[in-house]
Design an enzyme around this catalytic site. Structure first.
Site, PDB file in Angstrom:
ATOM      1  N   ASP A 260       8.354  35.137  87.905  1.00 12.01           N
ATOM      2  CA  ASP A 260       7.408  35.109  89.009  1.00 12.01           C
ATOM      3  C   ASP A 260       6.446  33.945  88.755  1.00 12.01           C
ATOM      4  O   ASP A 260       6.348  33.435  87.629  1.00 12.01           O
ATOM      5  CB  ASP A 260       6.660  36.441  89.060  1.00 12.01           C
TER       6      ASP A 260
ATOM      7  N   ASP B 101       2.760  33.306  90.649  1.00 10.34           N
ATOM      8  CA  ASP B 101       1.333  33.658  90.673  1.00 10.34           C
ATOM      9  C   ASP B 101       1.063  34.907  89.836  1.00 10.34           C
ATOM     10  O   ASP B 101       1.638  35.961  90.068  1.00 10.34           O
ATOM     11  CB  ASP B 101       0.867  33.905  92.115  1.00 10.34           C
TER      12      ASP B 101
END
Length: 221
Positions: free
Chosen positions: A9, A11
């Site tokens: 991922d 953020d």
């Protein structure tokens, strides 16, 4: 190492961008004259695609209001980004990525960001940009926790689900991995607590990038 492909991922996992996202969404709410969301409310939807995040965050909005909030969020995010230094990787992330690459892992990104935003962010970090062999964002495929994002990355890289791992800070990352048959490891410095990540399918939760690197480079049993 134990995994041929490590999918990250963006953020809250690699990039310390959560405060900027929270502020942009709060200012967007002010712009369209609705109740301002709490920090916790915004943090809880980070990881979803923007339309999906707004649907969860403000389900009472009609289609016109939701679109207005989406547009104002994008404008506010760009406005904040233009006035502040580029988002930085969390401490220890760059060395962790370099270690994984050195050990022969393919690296990929699966994020709720849009592709233009991800490419701008990567362009600000060219040394790390070259480490990632594949990218998927919520605007070019389905939003988390739908497994399609991971399935496409597996197809592109030619790696079996059993040889891949998803690393993320949100429950949506863990849920997506479970639906794709991919192992999931959480990180303890992002938007959701370790207990939430474990409850949603994380095998374990790393408390530092160094610990994460050690786990990911450990020989397979």
């Amino acid at each position: 190492m134990g995994y041929s492909l490590a999918i990250f991922d963006w953020d809250g996992t690699l990039m310390n961008s959560v405060p900027r996202i929270v502020l942009a969404m709060q200012r967007a709410a002010q712009d369209i004259a609705i109740d301002v969301f709490s920090d916790r409310q915004v943090r809880d939807i980070i990881g979803l695609g923007l339309p999906e995040a707004i649907a969860v965050l403000a389900p009472a909005l009609n289609a016109r209001q939701a679109e207005a909030l989406r547009q104002r969020y994008i404008a506010r995010f760009h406005e904040i980004a233009a006035k502040e230094p580029a988002d930085c990787f969390f401490d220890g992330i760059t060395s962790m990525l370099a270690t994984l690459s050195h050990h022969g892992a393919q690296l990929a990104i699966a994020t709720g960001k849009g592709m233009p935003g991800l490419k701008r962010a990567l362009a600000a970090h060219p040394e790390q940009q070259q480490l990632f062999s594949a990218l998927r964002t919520a605007d070019v495929t389905r939003s988390k926790p739908d497994p399609l994002m991971l399935q496409q990355l597996l197809d592109e890289t030619g790696v079996a689900a059993t040889a891949a791992v998803m690393v993320g800070d949100s429950i949506y990352d863990m849920q997506m991995a479970g639906r794709a048959g991919v192992a999931a490891i959480g990180v303890g410095w992002g938007v959701h607590h370790a207990e939430q990540l474990l409850e949603n399918g994380a095998l374990r939760v790393a408390q530092s990038p160094q610990q994460l690197a050690e786990w990911l480079t450990a020989p397979a049993c």
